[in-house]
Motif scaffolding. Structure first.
Motif, short mmCIF file in Angstrom:
data_model
loop_
_atom_site.label_atom_id
_atom_site.label_comp_id
_atom_site.label_asym_id
_atom_site.label_seq_id
_atom_site.Cartn_x
_atom_site.Cartn_y
_atom_site.Cartn_z
N ARG A 115 0.57 -1.19 0.01
CA ARG A 115 0.12 0.15 0.02
C ARG A 115 0.96 1.17 -0.12
O ARG A 115 1.69 1.50 1.11
N PRO A 116 0.40 2.27 -0.91
CA PRO A 116 1.10 3.55 -1.06
C PRO A 116 0.86 4.19 0.17
O PRO A 116 -0.26 4.10 0.50
N PHE A 117 1.69 5.39 0.74
CA PHE A 117 1.17 6.33 1.92
C PHE A 117 0.07 7.02 1.43
O PHE A 117 0.23 7.54 0.41
N ASN A 118 -0.83 7.18 2.18
CA ASN A 118 -1.93 8.23 2.24
C ASN A 118 -2.39 8.04 0.60
O ASN A 118 -2.82 8.85 0.19
N ASN A 119 -2.50 6.86 0.12
CA ASN A 119 -2.90 6.54 -1.46
C ASN A 119 -2.24 7.52 -2.39
O ASN A 119 -2.94 7.84 -3.48
N GLU A 120 -0.94 7.65 -2.26
CA GLU A 120 -0.27 8.46 -3.26
C GLU A 120 -0.02 7.68 -4.37
O GLU A 120 -0.20 6.20 -4.36
N ASN A 121 0.43 8.51 -5.53
CA ASN A 121 0.81 7.53 -6.63
C ASN A 121 2.07 6.74 -6.17
O ASN A 121 2.78 7.49 -5.59
N PRO A 122 2.26 5.69 -6.78
CA PRO A 122 3.56 4.86 -6.35
C PRO A 122 4.84 5.69 -6.57
O PRO A 122 4.72 6.19 -7.75
N ARG A 123 5.59 5.60 -5.66
CA ARG A 123 6.99 6.10 -5.77
C ARG A 123 7.79 5.31 -6.81
O ARG A 123 7.64 4.22 -6.91
N GLU A 124 8.83 6.16 -7.40
CA GLU A 124 9.50 5.51 -8.26
C GLU A 124 10.51 4.26 -7.78
O GLU A 124 10.38 3.26 -8.55
N GLU A 125 10.90 4.20 -6.59
CA GLU A 125 11.28 3.55 -5.83
C GLU A 125 10.80 2.16 -5.81
O GLU A 125 11.17 0.72 -5.99
N ALA A 126 9.26 2.33 -5.39
CA ALA A 126 8.38 1.01 -5.37
C ALA A 126 8.06 0.41 -6.46
O ALA A 126 7.90 -0.80 -6.91
N VAL A 127 7.86 1.40 -7.73
CA VAL A 127 7.99 0.82 -9.23
C VAL A 127 9.01 0.09 -9.40
O VAL A 127 8.77 -1.08 -10.15
N LYS A 128 10.27 0.50 -9.18
CA LYS A 128 11.44 -0.21 -9.63
C LYS A 128 11.36 -1.52 -8.89
O LYS A 128 11.86 -2.53 -9.54
N ALA A 129 11.10 -1.45 -7.65
CA ALA A 129 11.04 -2.81 -6.91
C ALA A 129 9.78 -4.03 -7.31
O ALA A 129 10.25 -5.04 -7.27
N CYS A 130 8.90 -3.41 -7.64
CA CYS A 130 7.82 -4.19 -7.93
C CYS A 130 7.40 -4.65 -9.47
O CYS A 130 6.74 -5.59 -9.64
N LEU A 131 7.84 -3.78 -10.35
CA LEU A 131 7.45 -3.94 -11.79
C LEU A 131 8.11 -5.37 -12.29
O LEU A 131 7.48 -6.00 -13.07
N PRO A 132 9.33 -5.82 -11.86
CA PRO A 132 9.72 -7.10 -12.01
C PRO A 132 8.90 -8.23 -11.58
O PRO A 132 8.67 -9.31 -12.44
N TYR A 133 8.17 -8.14 -10.44
CA TYR A 133 7.35 -9.19 -10.17
C TYR A 133 5.98 -9.31 -11.10
O TYR A 133 5.61 -10.32 -11.34
N LEU A 134 5.50 -8.07 -11.25
CA LEU A 134 4.44 -8.08 -12.35
C LEU A 134 4.88 -8.61 -13.62
O LEU A 134 4.03 -9.25 -14.44
N GLU A 135 6.06 -8.15 -14.17
CA GLU A 135 6.55 -8.81 -15.59
C GLU A 135 6.37 -10.31 -15.35
O GLU A 135 6.23 -10.84 -16.41
N ARG A 136 6.80 -10.84 -14.29
CA ARG A 136 7.11 -12.22 -14.18
C ARG A 136 5.54 -12.83 -14.07
O ARG A 136 5.34 -14.10 -14.68
N GLN A 137 4.65 -12.19 -13.43
CA GLN A 137 3.44 -12.79 -13.37
C GLN A 137 2.63 -12.53 -14.96
O GLN A 137 1.99 -13.72 -15.20
N LEU A 138 3.18 -11.73 -15.54
CA LEU A 138 2.55 -11.51 -17.09
C LEU A 138 3.25 -12.78 -17.81
O LEU A 138 2.56 -13.35 -18.67
N ASN A 139 4.58 -13.02 -17.67
CA ASN A 139 5.15 -14.03 -18.33
C ASN A 139 4.53 -15.39 -18.04
O ASN A 139 4.33 -16.20 -19.00
N LEU A 140 4.13 -15.77 -16.78
CA LEU A 140 3.51 -16.86 -16.62
C LEU A 140 2.11 -17.08 -17.15
O LEU A 140 1.67 -18.02 -17.40
N LEU A 141 1.51 -15.94 -17.12
CA LEU A 141 -0.10 -15.75 -17.68
C LEU A 141 -0.24 -15.82 -19.04
O LEU A 141 -0.97 -16.39 -19.70
N SER A 142 0.88 -15.11 -19.82
CA SER A 142 0.82 -14.86 -21.00
C SER A 142 -0.67 -14.45 -21.59
O SER A 142 -1.29 -15.20 -22.42
N PRO A 143 -1.13 -13.54 -21.07
CA PRO A 143 -2.70 -13.06 -21.34
C PRO A 143 -2.87 -12.65 -22.86
O PRO A 143 -1.70 -12.03 -23.63
#
Length: 213
Positions: A115-143
């Motif tokens: 959860r981002p603080f106070n519902n802020e737009n995700p900070r770049e450091e968080a996007v940097k940390a999390c985007l690889p996880y999403l990419e791997r989910q997409l790779n597994l799903l191949s939607p």
């Protein structure tokens, strides 16, 4: 912001010279999902991870052909560890039911897992940390199609700048090899100034369903 800005940064952060969507060879899908979920549960790579109650990994069918991506968990998602279970999420699920969506064929995730603080737009450091996880989910799903729920995921996944969802909703662009449909975030639709766009949101969902048929 240059075209595919976040996507190119992801490649740079990981030292890759080719698409991360082709990076992982999946030999045991269930094992890959379990490993990925465990990595997310341990992750404290950004400040959000140090303050969360639960990471929100995502949920849905393991062979989903349609993936919905929001920007990040809210309070109720943080408390339950499930995506889109708050008021906005209930609207999303209601619309999916009304449009006859086969829930076994969808997956729901977010750009960031905590959860981002106070519902802020995700900070770049968080996007940097999390985007690889999403990419791997997409790779597994191949939607067959990704649906970006709102401006933030639309901007990050498409790499396009200054997206205006009220004008561009329903447009299909791309995220790497995957088609990407832009639409509203349900949290906007539950506001007084957003309720009038609910019919348009339903039409976008129908368009997404037609696309994957």
């Amino acid at each position: 912001m240059e075209e595919n800005y976040f996507y190119k940064k992801w490649i740079k952060w990981n030292g890759l010279e080719f698409s991360p969507l082709n990076r992982i060879s999946v030999t045991d899908t269930q094992s890959e999902w379990e490993t990925l979920r465990e990595e997310v549960s341990r992750c404290r790579a950004c400040l959000y991870g140090t303050k969360r109650l639960h990471p929100v990994f995502g949920e849905g069918g393991s062979t989903a052909s349609l993936v919905f991506v929001g920007e990040g968990p809210g309070r109720e998602e943080d408390e339950t560890g499930r995506p889109f279970v708050g008021r906005a999420g209930r609207l999303l699920r209601q619309v999916l039911e009304e449009t006859g969506t086969d829930l076994s064929q969808i997956y729901i995730a977010n750009i960031v897992k905590c959860r981002p603080f106070n519902n802020e737009n995700p900070r770049e450091e968080a996007v940097k940390a999390c985007l690889p996880y999403l990419e791997r989910q997409l790779n597994l799903l191949s939607p067959r199609l990704i649906v970006a729920l709102g401006k933030v995921p639309g901007t990050i996944l498409s790499g396009e700048k200054e997206i205006k969802i009220t004008r561009e909703h329903g447009r299909i662009t791309r995220h790497g090899e995957f088609p990407l449909l832009l639409t509203f975030h349900p949290s906007f639709l539950i506001r007084p100034n957003g309720a009038s766009f609910i019919p348009s949101f339903k039409e976008d969902i129908r368009k997404a369903l037609d696309f994957i048929r």
